[in-house]
Each structure stands twice: as C-alpha cells, then as structure tokens.
Design a protein around this motif. Structure first.
Motif, PDB file in Angstrom:
ATOM      1  N   ASP A 104       0.818  -1.212   0.000  1.00 14.02           N
ATOM      2  CA  ASP A 104       0.000   0.000   0.000  1.00 14.02           C
ATOM      3  C   ASP A 104       0.851   1.262   0.000  1.00 14.02           C
ATOM      4  OD1 ASP A 104      -2.585  -1.296   0.186  1.00 14.02           O
ATOM      5  OD2 ASP A 104      -2.038  -1.819   2.237  1.00 14.02           O
ATOM      6  N   ALA A 105       2.039   1.172   0.609  1.00  7.47           N
ATOM      7  CA  ALA A 105       2.876   2.355   0.758  1.00  7.47           C
ATOM      8  C   ALA A 105       3.419   2.848  -0.574  1.00  7.47           C
ATOM      9  CB  ALA A 105       4.029   2.064   1.713  1.00  7.47           C
ATOM     10  N   VAL A 106       3.777   1.930  -1.466  1.00  8.62           N
ATOM     11  CA  VAL A 106       4.357   2.340  -2.748  1.00  8.62           C
ATOM     12  C   VAL A 106       3.365   3.134  -3.593  1.00  8.62           C
ATOM     13  CG1 VAL A 106       5.293   1.504  -4.938  1.00  8.62           C
ATOM     14  CG2 VAL A 106       6.150   0.576  -2.781  1.00  8.62           C
ATOM     15  N   PRO A 107       2.144   2.645  -3.817  1.00 10.70           N
ATOM     16  CA  PRO A 107       1.201   3.490  -4.568  1.00 10.70           C
ATOM     17  C   PRO A 107       0.852   4.783  -3.838  1.00 10.70           C
ATOM     18  CG  PRO A 107       0.119   1.473  -3.809  1.00 10.70           C
ATOM     19  CD  PRO A 107       1.581   1.296  -3.584  1.00 10.70           C
ATOM     20  N   ALA A 108       0.786   4.734  -2.507  1.00 11.29           N
ATOM     21  CA  ALA A 108       0.521   5.971  -1.760  1.00 11.29           C
ATOM     22  C   ALA A 108       1.634   6.980  -1.989  1.00 11.29           C
ATOM     23  CB  ALA A 108       0.372   5.666  -0.275  1.00 11.29           C
ATOM     24  N   ALA A 109       2.885   6.500  -1.977  1.00 16.98           N
ATOM     25  CA  ALA A 109       4.026   7.387  -2.216  1.00 16.98           C
ATOM     26  C   ALA A 109       4.000   7.939  -3.636  1.00 16.98           C
ATOM     27  CB  ALA A 109       5.329   6.641  -1.959  1.00 16.98           C
ATOM     28  N   ASN A 110       3.720   7.079  -4.600  1.00 17.53           N
ATOM     29  CA  ASN A 110       3.697   7.540  -5.987  1.00 17.53           C
ATOM     30  C   ASN A 110       2.587   8.547  -6.225  1.00 17.53           C
ATOM     31  OD1 ASN A 110       5.926   6.132  -7.068  1.00 17.53           O
ATOM     32  ND2 ASN A 110       4.726   4.250  -7.266  1.00 17.53           N
ATOM     33  N   ASN A 111       1.421   8.299  -5.634  1.00 11.63           N
ATOM     34  CA  ASN A 111       0.324   9.266  -5.763  1.00 11.63           C
ATOM     35  C   ASN A 111       0.699  10.598  -5.133  1.00 11.63           C
ATOM     36  OD1 ASN A 111      -1.304   7.438  -7.099  1.00 11.63           O
ATOM     37  ND2 ASN A 111      -2.354   6.755  -5.232  1.00 11.63           N
ATOM     38  N   MET A 112       1.351  10.544  -3.974  1.00 12.86           N
ATOM     39  CA  MET A 112       1.793  11.763  -3.311  1.00 12.86           C
ATOM     40  C   MET A 112       2.793  12.515  -4.179  1.00 12.86           C
ATOM     41  SD  MET A 112       3.790  12.070   0.340  1.00 12.86           S
ATOM     42  CE  MET A 112       5.235  11.229  -0.312  1.00 12.86           C
ATOM     43  N   LEU A 113       3.749  11.786  -4.732  1.00 13.75           N
ATOM     44  CA  LEU A 113       4.802  12.418  -5.510  1.00 13.75           C
ATOM     45  C   LEU A 113       4.306  12.947  -6.845  1.00 13.75           C
ATOM     46  CD1 LEU A 113       7.666   9.870  -4.783  1.00 13.75           C
ATOM     47  CD2 LEU A 113       7.456  12.193  -3.897  1.00 13.75           C
ATOM     48  N   ALA A 114       3.127  12.533  -7.262  1.00  9.33           N
ATOM     49  CA  ALA A 114       2.585  13.004  -8.533  1.00  9.33           C
ATOM     50  C   ALA A 114       1.620  14.162  -8.377  1.00  9.33           C
ATOM     51  CB  ALA A 114       1.877  11.851  -9.248  1.00  9.33           C
ATOM     52  N   GLY A 115       1.191  14.431  -7.133  1.00 12.23           N
ATOM     53  CA  GLY A 115       0.014  15.261  -6.981  1.00 12.23           C
ATOM     54  C   GLY A 115       0.164  16.694  -6.561  1.00 12.23           C
ATOM     55  N   SER A 116       1.286  17.093  -5.986  1.00 12.65           N
ATOM     56  CA  SER A 116       1.370  18.453  -5.451  1.00 12.65           C
ATOM     57  C   SER A 116       2.645  19.129  -5.909  1.00 12.65           C
ATOM     58  CB  SER A 116       1.338  18.432  -3.924  1.00 12.65           C
ATOM     59  OG  SER A 116       1.659  19.705  -3.413  1.00 12.65           O
ATOM     60  N   PRO A 117       2.545  20.363  -6.369  1.00  6.85           N
ATOM     61  CA  PRO A 117       3.746  21.082  -6.800  1.00  6.85           C
ATOM     62  C   PRO A 117       4.517  21.737  -5.664  1.00  6.85           C
ATOM     63  CG  PRO A 117       1.822  22.441  -7.189  1.00  6.85           C
ATOM     64  CD  PRO A 117       1.311  21.120  -6.664  1.00  6.85           C
ATOM     65  N   HIS A 118       4.005  21.651  -4.439  1.00 10.57           N
ATOM     66  CA  HIS A 118       4.604  22.426  -3.354  1.00 10.57           C
ATOM     67  C   HIS A 118       5.073  21.578  -2.175  1.00 10.57           C
ATOM     68  CE1 HIS A 118       3.208  25.654  -5.737  1.00 10.57           C
ATOM     69  NE2 HIS A 118       1.947  25.642  -5.306  1.00 10.57           N
ATOM     70  N   LEU A 119       5.216  20.259  -2.364  1.00 13.19           N
ATOM     71  CA  LEU A 119       5.722  19.415  -1.286  1.00 13.19           C
ATOM     72  C   LEU A 119       7.218  19.634  -1.130  1.00 13.19           C
ATOM     73  CD1 LEU A 119       5.095  17.095   0.754  1.00 13.19           C
ATOM     74  CD2 LEU A 119       5.818  15.533  -1.027  1.00 13.19           C
ATOM     75  N   ILE A 120       7.636  19.989   0.079  1.00 18.48           N
ATOM     76  CA  ILE A 120       9.059  20.273   0.293  1.00 18.48           C
ATOM     77  C   ILE A 120       9.686  19.344   1.340  1.00 18.48           C
ATOM     78  CG2 ILE A 120       9.210  22.638  -0.547  1.00 18.48           C
ATOM     79  CD1 ILE A 120       8.638  21.830   3.153  1.00 18.48           C
ATOM     80  N   GLY A 121       8.895  18.451   1.941  1.00 22.79           N
ATOM     81  CA  GLY A 121       9.471  17.551   2.921  1.00 22.79           C
ATOM     82  C   GLY A 121       8.486  16.496   3.371  1.00 22.79           C
ATOM     83  N   ILE A 122       9.035  15.423   3.927  1.00 20.80           N
ATOM     84  CA  ILE A 122       8.245  14.302   4.423  1.00 20.80           C
ATOM     85  C   ILE A 122       8.706  13.988   5.838  1.00 20.80           C
ATOM     86  CG2 ILE A 122       7.789  11.824   4.132  1.00 20.80           C
ATOM     87  CD1 ILE A 122       8.389  12.355   1.084  1.00 20.80           C
ATOM     88  N   VAL A 123       7.773  13.739   6.730  1.00 16.94           N
ATOM     89  CA  VAL A 123       8.085  13.190   8.048  1.00 16.94           C
ATOM     90  C   VAL A 123       7.404  11.830   8.119  1.00 16.94           C
ATOM     91  CG1 VAL A 123       8.444  15.408   9.171  1.00 16.94           C
ATOM     92  CG2 VAL A 123       6.146  14.426   9.145  1.00 16.94           C
ATOM     93  N   ASP A 124       8.127  10.831   8.628  1.00 16.60           N
ATOM     94  CA  ASP A 124       7.557   9.490   8.623  1.00 16.60           C
ATOM     95  C   ASP A 124       7.969   8.725   9.861  1.00 16.60           C
ATOM     96  OD1 ASP A 124       9.544   7.150   8.224  1.00 16.60           O
ATOM     97  OD2 ASP A 124      10.268   8.568   6.731  1.00 16.60           O
ATOM     98  N   GLY A 125       7.245   7.633  10.097  1.00 16.65           N
ATOM     99  CA  GLY A 125       7.579   6.677  11.136  1.00 16.65           C
ATOM    100  C   GLY A 125       7.397   5.289  10.582  1.00 16.65           C
ATOM    101  N   ASP A 126       8.180   4.951   9.560  1.00 15.70           N
ATOM    102  CA  ASP A 126       7.853   3.862   8.648  1.00 15.70           C
ATOM    103  C   ASP A 126       8.687   2.601   8.813  1.00 15.70           C
ATOM    104  OD1 ASP A 126       5.831   5.247   7.504  1.00 15.70           O
ATOM    105  OD2 ASP A 126       6.982   5.967   5.817  1.00 15.70           O
ATOM    106  N   SER A 127       8.862   2.104  10.001  1.00 20.55           N
ATOM    107  CA  SER A 127       9.562   0.834  10.167  1.00 20.55           C
ATOM    108  C   SER A 127       8.898  -0.243   9.320  1.00 20.55           C
ATOM    109  CB  SER A 127       9.537   0.406  11.638  1.00 20.55           C
ATOM    110  OG  SER A 127      10.346   1.252  12.416  1.00 20.55           O
TER     111      SER A 127
END
Length: 438
Positions: A104-127
């Motif tokens: 689920d994480a890979v498509p979520a990441a790809n959708n995120m990376l395709a969708g916004s022109p103003h994303l400048i950072g990610i915070v995660d807790g992704d063990s």
C-alpha cells in the motif's frame, strides 16, 4: 521505531484522537502530493503554502504512529507560521496513509509524488517500509526525516534521507543493556512477532546479550494474530527464563500475555517502543490486569527532556494548534509526536539557511543547521539568528542532533512503567556502547 533525552512521556494517544485522523484522511489524500523530481517546489508562486507530508500508517494496527506524526507536524506548522513562516510562505501539513504495508505504501508514495507542486518535505515513522519508499522519495529529491527503525538504513546511502532516532538494532542493544544493568537477570527469552519491524530488534538483542554475559534461553518468532500461543508459552517456560523481552502488535500481545499469565508466569516482561500505544495498553491490561501490567511490565523507549525553552515552545505549539490536535495533554510527552515536530522545524530552518525553498538546494542544510556555533531551541530563535548572519545549532525538544556519515543520529533511552509512564531506569550511552561491544 525509536528516540531521545531526559523525560517522562505518556505511552499513546488517548481515546478519540484517531477519530480525528480518520475524519481527515480522505481530504488530505486528495490534497497531497509533491514536487517533481526536478524540484519544482522551488517555483512556488507568491505566498503559496509549502507542504510537509506526514507519510505514515493512519489505518491498521499501527495507526497511532501516523497520528503522532501528524500531531508533531501540525504543532510545528503552528509555531512556524506564528513566527512569520518561511520567506513569505506558510507551511501546511497533510496526511498520507501508507497503511503500514509496503504493497500500500508504494502506490501511496507515488500518488503523493505526482500530486502536489509544493511538497518540500516528508516526516515518517515507517519501520518495515523504508526499503520500498525511501528510494522513491530520494529519486524525487524530497527530504525525508524519519523515525523509522529499519536496520539496513544504519548505513544509509540516500542523500535525501535523515533519521534522528537509532535503528532497531540499536534498540535491541538497548534492551540487552537494560536487562543487564536494570534487572541484573541473566536468562532471557526473546519473544518477537515474525514481522520485519519486530524482528529488527533481535540481532542487537542477541549480540548485546553475548557481549554482556547474558544467555538467550529461547528465541521465538511468533506468527501474528493467532488465537492461542499455548505451545510457544510452554516452550518459553521450559527454557526457564528470568525475564521475557517482547514486541508484537496489540492483538498478538494481548493473547500472548494472557497465555503467559494463565501458565503461571509472574516474572518481568520488557517491551520495546513497538508496544507503544493505547491499543496495546488496552490489550495488555485486559490480559494481565492493571496491577500486574504496572508491576511486571516495562517499556524501553527513547527519552527526551521535559523542561526548558524547547519543551515549553513545543507544548505551547501543541496546545495552540487548535482542533487539529484532539488530545494535546495526552500527546505533549509522546516522543513520536516530538520527533516530527523537530523534523518539520529542521526542514523550515534549512530552507531559511539555504535562502531557498528548493529541496535540492536546502537538503544539505538539514545537517548544517545542527552544526553552528549559535544554539537555538525554537524556529523563531533560529529564524532571528539566521537573519543576523549566524550559523545555528538547532537543539529541539528531542535534544541534540549529530548526524553521522549515514545521516543517522542517536539518542538517550529509559525503561518506563506503562501505566504511570514514569522512568524506572535510564539506559545510558555508556551502557548501550558496552552492549555493542565497545
């Protein structure tokens, strides 16, 4: 997952907090995305908001980690925007639900990376997810400040990945150090879920036990979410341990602890930060009773100081974030909310230090703003010092950050009572180094 320095903390979000997340996930997913691999966020027009994504599980058994990531991010957002934002831009935090599963994480990441022109950072807790997602973030040139514990990132080579909490192998060494110096026992049963995140603790625990003269009398990798663990419990007890060290999801933990109690186990049980959360607490109390949970169980977790300018600013920002945080009183001492608060603040300060909102330009400054001569504890202090031409060292609520060549920075630890959330034993850097064989 892991974290920091002197201080008590509550173990988890309280009732109702996850309802907030569930209510906003759909809206946030629709809004979320990022800049293109060329770093197009640098071209954000006018005073467009700059987006920081809380990329974590918001559904499933680890949903409380996502809540913490979002809580810390929006508290930092409040403090940053109250201090005037970044070069005419305000920050905004959005939720991206990766469900805690690589598929689920890979498509979520790809959708995120395709969708916004103003994303400048990610915070995660992704063990357990980082091998799948970090390469995507790195390819997109988006800084990812993580609280994930995946061991392979102890020797990280991705320039856009930064971690201010030790890997799960260090957590394993810390568990061994606590058993040695906190309990004095020598016979240890390791009982961990067979998932990647839980198993990440085991190599450090086993190696640390060897260095400290402890004996792992049984090492069980248990299947998750079974209706009984009677067979495993009989094997554990037949090995005659003095202490049990464990991590699993809440459902597994509740059944395991109940079977241990029914079989007559009354000895100490040591949990990892993976046993953090209101759901685990409820399952453990249902299995053991509050009195036994309080008297027999400790949780070894990162530790941070509950005093000083950084702490007071964090607390004020948390309570000032309004309806975005449902339970600030319950979250103010949660390390996994404090970490993304510092992470978001570091991203904002790095942009100011670099005089750029382009991630390609400001990414190296994430380290530089922790190395200067002028110590600052808040975004406002850092903004003023940078405007005066000073090189800053941001020391936030989770303490000093000192990145190694792999973009990792460690912290201090404590064993805490799971009911009172008070530390019962600090685990020093010296103790951990001894467990590591240094």
């Amino acid at each position: 997952m892991s974290g920091r320095k002197h201080r008590t903390r509550r173990a988890a979000a309280r009732g109702g907090t996850l309802a907030l997340v569930g209510g906003v996930v759909g809206l946030a997913l629709a809004a979320c995305g990022t800049s293109s691999p060329s770093g197009s966020s640098a071209s954000a027009s006018g005073s467009s908001p700059l987006e920081v994504a809380a990329f974590s599980p918001f559904t499933g058994p680890n949903a409380f980690y996502g809540y913490f990531q979002y809580t810390g991010c929006v508290a930092a957002e409040h403090a940053i925007n109250a201090a005037g934002g970044v070069m005419g831009h305000h920050l905004t935090c959005t939720i991206v639900d990766n469900r805690g599963e690589p598929a689920d994480a890979v498509p979520a990441a790809n959708n995120m990376l395709a969708g916004s022109p103003h994303l400048i950072g990610i915070v995660d807790g992704d063990s357990g997810l980082m091998s799948a997602t970090v390469p995507l973030f790195n390819q997109a040139h988006i800084p990812d400040l993580s609280a994930g514990g995946d061991v392979q990132f102890d020797t990280n080579t991705y320039p856009y990945f930064w971690r201010t909490t030790p890997g799960d192998d260090v957590a394993g060494y810390t568990l061994a150090a606590y058993v040695k110096f906190g309990t004095g026992y020598t016979r240890v049963a390791a009982v961990f879920g067979n998932d990647q995140a839980a198993q990440g603790n085991v190599p450090g625990l086993v190696s640390g036990a060897k260095h400290l003269g402890l004996k792992i009398v049984d090492n069980e990798a248990i299947a998750l979410d079974q209706t009984t663990y009677e067979t495993e419990v009989q094997k554990i007890l037949a090995s005659h341990p003095q202490v049990i060290v464990t991590e699993s999801d809440p459902q597994t933990g509740g059944v395991l602890l109940g079977d241990l109690k029914q079989a007559g186990w009354t000895g100490p049980i040591v949990g990892t930060s993976g046993t953090l959360g209101v759901d685990y607490d409820k399952a453990a109390i249902a299995a053991l009773g509050t009195a036994d949970y309080e008297s027999h169980f400790v949780r070894v977790i990162s530790y941070a100081q509950q005093s000083g300018t950084a702490w007071e600013t964090w607390k004020n920002a948390l309570f000032g974030a309004g309806s975005l945080v449902k339970n600030p009183a319950g979250d103010e001492t949660a390390i996994y909310a404090e970490l993304p608060y510092d992470h978001t603040t570091m991203i904002a300060l790095a942009m100011l230090a670099a005089h750029s909102i382009d991630p390609v330009t400001f990414n190296p400054y994430i380290e530089k703003i922790t190395q200067g001569a002028t110590v600052v504890h808040t975004f406002a202090q850092g903004k003023a010092a940078l405007a005066a031409g000073k090189a800053i060292d941001y020391v936030g609520v989770t303490g000093q950050v000192s990145f190694d060549k792999y973009h990792n920075s460690g912290g201090l630890w404590a064993a805490e009572n799971p009911v009172t959330n008070q530390p019962v034993k600090l685990v020093s850097a010296k103790d951990i180094a001894t467990a590591e064989g240094h």
